[in-house]
Design an enzyme around this catalytic site. Sequence first.
Site, mmCIF file in Angstrom:
data_model
loop_
_atom_site.group_PDB
_atom_site.id
_atom_site.type_symbol
_atom_site.label_atom_id
_atom_site.label_comp_id
_atom_site.label_asym_id
_atom_site.label_seq_id
_atom_site.Cartn_x
_atom_site.Cartn_y
_atom_site.Cartn_z
ATOM 1 N N GLU A 121 64.371 37.058 64.973
ATOM 2 C CA GLU A 121 63.631 38.236 65.423
ATOM 3 C C GLU A 121 62.906 37.973 66.731
ATOM 4 O O GLU A 121 62.436 36.861 66.988
ATOM 5 C CB GLU A 121 62.657 38.682 64.333
ATOM 6 C CG GLU A 121 63.423 39.204 63.132
ATOM 7 C CD GLU A 121 62.546 39.671 61.993
ATOM 8 O OE1 GLU A 121 62.865 40.726 61.424
ATOM 9 O OE2 GLU A 121 61.557 39.004 61.678
ATOM 10 N N CYS A 134 57.592 38.074 72.579
ATOM 11 C CA CYS A 134 57.373 36.988 71.618
ATOM 12 C C CYS A 134 58.741 36.516 71.132
ATOM 13 O O CYS A 134 59.473 37.280 70.496
ATOM 14 C CB CYS A 134 56.520 37.545 70.471
ATOM 15 S SG CYS A 134 56.272 36.371 69.142
ATOM 16 N N CYS A 141 61.665 28.214 59.621
ATOM 17 C CA CYS A 141 60.760 27.128 60.024
ATOM 18 C C CYS A 141 60.718 26.106 58.902
ATOM 19 O O CYS A 141 60.703 26.473 57.730
ATOM 20 C CB CYS A 141 59.355 27.697 60.279
ATOM 21 S SG CYS A 141 58.202 26.460 60.933
ATOM 22 N N CYS A 145 53.455 26.742 56.266
ATOM 23 C CA CYS A 145 52.074 27.224 56.318
ATOM 24 C C CYS A 145 51.963 28.340 55.279
ATOM 25 O O CYS A 145 52.827 29.225 55.219
ATOM 26 C CB CYS A 145 51.743 27.728 57.717
ATOM 27 S SG CYS A 145 51.992 26.427 58.953
ATOM 28 N N CYS A 148 52.111 32.161 56.150
ATOM 29 C CA CYS A 148 53.136 32.625 57.104
ATOM 30 C C CYS A 148 54.440 32.972 56.393
ATOM 31 O O CYS A 148 54.966 32.184 55.615
ATOM 32 C CB CYS A 148 53.380 31.535 58.148
ATOM 33 S SG CYS A 148 54.722 31.946 59.277
ATOM 34 N N CYS A 388 52.309 38.837 63.984
ATOM 35 C CA CYS A 388 52.347 37.384 63.782
ATOM 36 C C CYS A 388 52.570 37.052 62.322
ATOM 37 O O CYS A 388 51.894 37.578 61.460
ATOM 38 C CB CYS A 388 50.995 36.756 64.127
ATOM 39 S SG CYS A 388 50.575 36.801 65.822
HETATM 40 N N1 SAH Z 1 55.118 27.737 64.638
HETATM 41 C C1 SAH Z 1 54.255 28.007 65.711
HETATM 42 C C2 SAH Z 1 54.554 29.308 66.440
HETATM 43 C C3 SAH Z 1 54.939 30.489 65.585
HETATM 44 S S1 SAH Z 1 53.692 31.180 64.549
HETATM 45 C C4 SAH Z 1 52.821 27.984 65.240
HETATM 46 O O1 SAH Z 1 52.588 27.913 64.037
HETATM 47 O O2 SAH Z 1 51.932 27.998 66.089
HETATM 48 C C5 SAH Z 1 52.719 32.124 65.715
HETATM 49 C C6 SAH Z 1 51.275 32.357 65.271
HETATM 50 O O3 SAH Z 1 51.202 33.301 64.200
HETATM 51 C C7 SAH Z 1 50.602 31.113 64.767
HETATM 52 O O4 SAH Z 1 49.281 31.001 65.251
HETATM 53 C C8 SAH Z 1 50.569 31.348 63.284
HETATM 54 O O5 SAH Z 1 49.610 30.566 62.665
HETATM 55 C C9 SAH Z 1 50.296 32.810 63.226
HETATM 56 N N2 SAH Z 1 50.577 33.425 61.927
HETATM 57 C C10 SAH Z 1 51.512 33.060 61.040
HETATM 58 N N3 SAH Z 1 51.492 33.875 59.965
HETATM 59 C C11 SAH Z 1 50.508 34.780 60.177
HETATM 60 C C12 SAH Z 1 50.028 35.909 59.424
HETATM 61 N N4 SAH Z 1 50.574 36.267 58.271
HETATM 62 N N5 SAH Z 1 49.033 36.630 59.970
HETATM 63 C C13 SAH Z 1 48.512 36.324 61.173
HETATM 64 N N6 SAH Z 1 48.939 35.288 61.932
HETATM 65 C C14 SAH Z 1 49.925 34.509 61.437
HETATM 66 FE FE1 SF4 Z 2 56.193 27.577 60.914
HETATM 67 FE FE2 SF4 Z 2 54.857 29.825 60.355
HETATM 68 FE FE3 SF4 Z 2 53.625 27.454 60.188
HETATM 69 FE FE4 SF4 Z 2 54.269 28.432 62.599
HETATM 70 S S1 SF4 Z 2 52.799 29.341 61.141
HETATM 71 S S2 SF4 Z 2 54.577 26.335 61.847
HETATM 72 S S3 SF4 Z 2 56.202 29.507 62.096
HETATM 73 S S4 SF4 Z 2 55.357 28.160 58.916
#
Ligand code: SAH
Ligand code: SF4
Length: 417
Positions: A121, A134, A141, A145, A148, A388
């Site tokens: 995406e 973006c 991934c 996290c 996420c 995000c």
């Molecule tokens: N993997 C990288 C980049 C992709 S995630 C990283 O983790 O930085 C991009 C951003 O979105 C990161 O700051 C991540 O923590 C945030 N993010 C992920 N899931 C989210 C959610 N459900 N709500 C708000 N931000 C989120």
């Molecule tokens: Fe991977 Fe989502 Fe964690 Fe970024 S926030 S490192 S995309 S699992």
Amino acid sequence: MVLIAEPNLVASVTPTALSPPKPSLAGLSRGALRAALAAIGVPERRLRMRAGQLWSWIYVRGVTDFESMTDVSKELRASLSANYTLGRPEIVTEQVSVDGTRKWLLRLTPQASDAKAPEIETVYIPEADRGTLCISSQVGCTLNCTFCHTGTQRLVRNLTAQEIVGQILLARDRIGDWVLPKAGKEHGAASPEDGAFLPGSERKITNIVLMGMGEPLYNFENVKEAIEVAADGEGLSVSKRRITLSTSGIVPEIGRWGAEAATMLAISLHATNDGLRDQLVPINRKYPIAALLEACRTYPGLSNAKRITFEYVMLKGVNDSLAEARALVRLLAGIPAKINLIPFNPWPGAPYECSDWEQIERFADVVNKAGYASPVRTPRGRDIQAACGQLKSASVRMKASERAGLATAAPAEGSGS
Ligand code: SAH
Ligand code: SF4
């Protein structure tokens, strides 16, 4: 949610086994482009010049057929068409949010190791004076996290540099953002005349963030190659000052990225102590906060004019107390920093809720009083699951009915509007 392109079912059932698709030249680096020209017999002494010509057609004008390349000889054009295309990733769906955010679900050409064509995406976020693209760096991934959505996706592979650049080309096509004013129309792109919401800036994609699917520092070489193409002043010309790599904190790669790629940096911090960060961002067990912040302090090029952005997702009752706001400020003391408070974007089955708006404002007050201009990032494109952490494709994609439920429920929550 406005769905303006239906899945291309025809392409997905067309057998390709007998005649493998011709490779595309669009998205290649200068070196890869020269190699592709050499492979069809362009003599060594002409490679640089020919690659330069193609570069400008591909990356300045965005052409999608070799016939338009009027300064390339007829013979070479015929040979290029016989062997290559200028294809982009295939659009499966294009969705446009009520706030103008667009999300593309893209299908990539399968590699030998892919059981099926992977999907990724890409999201475009227009604002009054800028447009941010973006982009994804991996399919899924490998990190999990807990807040996420992408992290729950099973299928994972690194994107090639070409697939990363392909997202930019595709977005420029669809937004009509090629230098020649009429180029967009040739791609059938949306334009302001059609009622599409686009920024007032001359270029419609002014910024690129590696904040889509994936951990970009786990795909270092390909991401770097792609960024060199994006930043090339004779091509796509997106300045490195306007390209931001976001990482969950792969400490050993941070300094190397700064030295070799020199883009802006964002760190997904989300917690002020290791106990909590271990839970939210499990890679913290390997690279804890102290080591992460040390890598930030020594990030090449760091200055007040080139600050690191710290992302902090607001999770109700988890990391949003005022004591944590004060701890955050103490932790970042001495690092030229910006703080981005991100309201948590919910997804089906997520184990968290977004902090109450009042709490986000109180938290932001503490941060602001400490001298950080920390605008709370308004969630964009929530109705199309483009915000995000909501990105997720392929096998476990939501049903349309589930998405529709979210579209009506989500925008009011935590957005403050
Ligand atoms: N993997 C990288 C980049 C992709 S995630 C990283 O983790 O930085 C991009 C951003 O979105 C990161 O700051 C991540 O923590 C945030 N993010 C992920 N899931 C989210 C959610 N459900 N709500 C708000 N931000 C989120
Ligand atoms: Fe991977 Fe989502 Fe964690 Fe970024 S926030 S490192 S995309 S699992």
